[in-house]
Write a protein that holds these residues in place. Structure first.
Motif, PDB file in Angstrom:
ATOM      1  N   ILE A 244       0.704  -1.251   0.007  1.00 45.26           N
ATOM      2  CA  ILE A 244      -0.022   0.117   0.014  1.00 45.26           C
ATOM      3  C   ILE A 244       0.814   1.256   0.061  1.00 45.26           C
ATOM      4  CG2 ILE A 244      -1.790   1.275   1.385  1.00 45.26           C
ATOM      5  CD1 ILE A 244      -2.726  -1.398   2.177  1.00 45.26           C
ATOM      6  N   LEU A 245       1.928   1.351   0.706  1.00 41.71           N
ATOM      7  CA  LEU A 245       2.714   2.311   1.009  1.00 41.71           C
ATOM      8  C   LEU A 245       3.528   2.436  -0.768  1.00 41.71           C
ATOM      9  CD1 LEU A 245       4.551   4.475   2.198  1.00 41.71           C
ATOM     10  CD2 LEU A 245       6.089   2.776   2.678  1.00 41.71           C
ATOM     11  N   ALA A 246       3.964   1.435  -1.170  1.00 39.12           N
ATOM     12  CA  ALA A 246       4.661   1.487  -2.522  1.00 39.12           C
ATOM     13  C   ALA A 246       3.822   1.984  -3.772  1.00 39.12           C
ATOM     14  CB  ALA A 246       5.379   0.160  -2.691  1.00 39.12           C
ATOM     15  N   ALA A 250       4.078   5.659  -5.745  1.00 38.52           N
ATOM     16  CA  ALA A 250       4.304   5.382  -7.336  1.00 38.52           C
ATOM     17  C   ALA A 250       3.279   6.445  -7.628  1.00 38.52           C
ATOM     18  CB  ALA A 250       3.824   3.904  -7.632  1.00 38.52           C
ATOM     19  N   ALA A 251       2.193   6.603  -7.034  1.00 37.90           N
ATOM     20  CA  ALA A 251       0.907   7.545  -7.438  1.00 37.90           C
ATOM     21  C   ALA A 251       1.391   9.000  -7.151  1.00 37.90           C
ATOM     22  CB  ALA A 251      -0.410   7.298  -6.545  1.00 37.90           C
ATOM     23  N   VAL A 283       8.388   4.728 -16.994  1.00 36.16           N
ATOM     24  CA  VAL A 283       9.037   4.020 -15.772  1.00 36.16           C
ATOM     25  C   VAL A 283       7.960   4.156 -14.697  1.00 36.16           C
ATOM     26  CG1 VAL A 283      10.745   4.698 -14.079  1.00 36.16           C
ATOM     27  CG2 VAL A 283      11.261   4.795 -16.791  1.00 36.16           C
ATOM     28  N   THR A 284       7.361   5.099 -14.278  1.00 33.59           N
ATOM     29  CA  THR A 284       6.470   5.244 -13.093  1.00 33.59           C
ATOM     30  C   THR A 284       5.282   4.085 -13.293  1.00 33.59           C
ATOM     31  OG1 THR A 284       6.858   7.617 -12.940  1.00 33.59           O
ATOM     32  CG2 THR A 284       5.016   6.870 -11.529  1.00 33.59           C
ATOM     33  N   LEU A 285       4.803   4.100 -14.586  1.00 28.79           N
ATOM     34  CA  LEU A 285       3.718   3.044 -14.839  1.00 28.79           C
ATOM     35  C   LEU A 285       4.214   1.748 -14.384  1.00 28.79           C
ATOM     36  CD1 LEU A 285       1.713   4.677 -17.798  1.00 28.79           C
ATOM     37  CD2 LEU A 285       0.930   4.331 -15.183  1.00 28.79           C
ATOM     38  N   VAL A 286       5.279   1.403 -15.078  1.00 23.78           N
ATOM     39  CA  VAL A 286       5.864   0.025 -14.913  1.00 23.78           C
ATOM     40  C   VAL A 286       6.048  -0.258 -13.167  1.00 23.78           C
ATOM     41  CG1 VAL A 286       7.992  -1.342 -14.926  1.00 23.78           C
ATOM     42  CG2 VAL A 286       7.005  -0.298 -16.949  1.00 23.78           C
ATOM     43  N   GLU A 291       3.817  -3.039  -8.407  1.00 22.03           N
ATOM     44  CA  GLU A 291       3.493  -3.056  -6.854  1.00 22.03           C
ATOM     45  C   GLU A 291       2.291  -3.463  -6.745  1.00 22.03           C
ATOM     46  OE1 GLU A 291       5.402  -2.551  -4.770  1.00 22.03           O
ATOM     47  OE2 GLU A 291       7.362  -1.735  -5.596  1.00 22.03           O
ATOM     48  N   ILE A 292       1.267  -3.339  -7.900  1.00 22.71           N
ATOM     49  CA  ILE A 292      -0.002  -3.644  -7.686  1.00 22.71           C
ATOM     50  C   ILE A 292      -0.331  -5.126  -7.710  1.00 22.71           C
ATOM     51  CG2 ILE A 292      -2.200  -3.494  -8.722  1.00 22.71           C
ATOM     52  CD1 ILE A 292      -1.845  -0.671  -9.531  1.00 22.71           C
ATOM     53  N   ILE A 293       0.218  -5.495  -8.522  1.00 22.78           N
ATOM     54  CA  ILE A 293       0.222  -7.109  -9.112  1.00 22.78           C
ATOM     55  C   ILE A 293       0.818  -8.115  -7.959  1.00 22.78           C
ATOM     56  CG2 ILE A 293       2.470  -7.516 -10.447  1.00 22.78           C
ATOM     57  CD1 ILE A 293       0.561  -9.347 -11.988  1.00 22.78           C
ATOM     58  N   ARG A 294       1.841  -7.313  -7.064  1.00 21.76           N
ATOM     59  CA  ARG A 294       2.433  -8.052  -6.086  1.00 21.76           C
ATOM     60  C   ARG A 294       1.595  -7.962  -4.887  1.00 21.76           C
ATOM     61  NH1 ARG A 294       8.610  -6.774  -5.385  1.00 21.76           N
ATOM     62  NH2 ARG A 294       7.795  -4.518  -5.103  1.00 21.76           N
ATOM     63  N   LEU A 295       1.031  -6.905  -4.658  1.00 23.35           N
ATOM     64  CA  LEU A 295       0.026  -6.873  -3.426  1.00 23.35           C
ATOM     65  C   LEU A 295      -1.121  -7.701  -3.690  1.00 23.35           C
ATOM     66  CD1 LEU A 295      -0.960  -5.367  -0.955  1.00 23.35           C
ATOM     67  CD2 LEU A 295      -2.068  -3.608  -2.313  1.00 23.35           C
TER      68      LEU A 295
END
Length: 303
Positions: A244-246, A250-251, A283-286, A291-295
């Motif tokens: 969630i922090l990551a 990124a956002a 870069v930011t979208l990657v 982070e989203i798929i890992r969460l």
């Protein structure tokens, strides 16, 4: 520029972009003492030639000439929002094509391509970040390599937890859209205080990720996600809080990317730097997608 965010926008290749040359004006309409390097007689001869040319024009031709719109940023070789959008779309299309390759080839080859994409993407990210002049070919190559990595990662995690790939894509687009709307509305801005917090949190997250990676490599932690899933707080995996922090970081990095692009357009940066802006957004979208798929995988694994 919004310093302290995406290093792509903080490098010399974007921060040092100078304003494009102004649109040349007609010297014949100026006073002779306002045209440096030209003798008064030369300027007066020019004015006479301009007057003679006007006399040979019909009223319709003169009206058409004077009614033409003034030159815009695209006409003067400056970066525009349209340039950034089109080049970002190009990067994402190449990324999706790369992801499609690793999603549909044989499993063994997919894993190999994923490793090649991860290592190659990391190298090209450094090259493009510190390169003095943007290279469209290298930026598109980076997008393609990252596509190989993301496609392989998605294939592995989606095989373990069916559906997380599509959920991660939808989540990434949702975060991007909400962030853009908040930025355009002016409700969220990259203030100095927020940037300082972002820097501290990002450094802390990077240290944790490095420690976690080393422990996984050395076998000190056997869990698939290392400390993210082996440590729990109140029965909740540590990776949930870290994830969630990551995602929040990124956002906010997207907010700073938007700020840098806005200031680049406003300052009249040359058109070629729209490639740098597209690269920074990619870069930011990657990062956000990873982070989203890992969460999501961690949440599914805790079911």
């Amino acid at each position: 520029m919004a310093l302290g965010g995406n290093p792509v926008f903080n490098g010399k290749n974007f921060r040092g972009a100078k304003q494009a040359p102004p649109v040349p004006q007609n010297p014949y309409g100026q006073q002779f003492n306002q045209v440096p390097g030209r003798a008064p007689s030369q300027v007066m001869d020019g004015q006479a030639a301009w007057s003679a040319q006007q006399q040979n024009m019909t009223n319709e031709q003169l009206q058409q000439m004077y009614s033409q719109p003034s030159a815009g940023p695209a006409d003067t070789g400056r970066m525009t929002y349209d340039d950034v959008i089109m080049k970002t779309v190009a990067c994402l299309v190449v990324l999706v094509i790369g992801a499609g390759v690793t999603l549909f080839v044989a499993p063994g080859l997919s894993n190999l391509l994923m490793i090649v994409g991860a290592l190659g993407g990391f190298v090209l990210a450094l090259v493009n970040t510190f390169k003095k002049q943007p290279s469209p070919a290298l930026i598109l190559a980076y997008a393609g390599l990252e596509g190989l990595f993301l496609g392989g990662l998605t294939r592995v995690l989606d095989g373990m937890y069916p559906g997380v790939g599509m959920q991660a894509v939808i989540g990434t687009l949702a975060v991007f859209g909400v962030t853009l709307v908040l930025f355009r509305s002016g409700k969220v801005r990259a203030t100095p205080k927020m940037v300082r917090f972002f820097m501290i949190a990002t450094i802390g997250y990077a240290v944790f990720a490095l420690i976690n990676l080393v422990m996984m490599w050395t076998g000190a932690v056997q869990e698939p996600f290392g400390l993210r899933t082996s440590v729990e707080i109140f029965g909740i995996p540590l990776g949930v809080f870290i994830g969630i922090l990551a995602i929040g970081l990124a956002a906010f990095s997207l907010i700073m990317d938007f700020t840098s692009i806005e200031e680049g357009v406003r300052a009249g940066a040359p058109e070629r730097y729209s490639w740098v802006a597209a690269f920074g957004l990619t870069v930011t979208l990657v990062w956000l997608y990873v982070e989203i798929i890992r969460l999501l995988a961690i949440l599914r694994g805790d079911d």
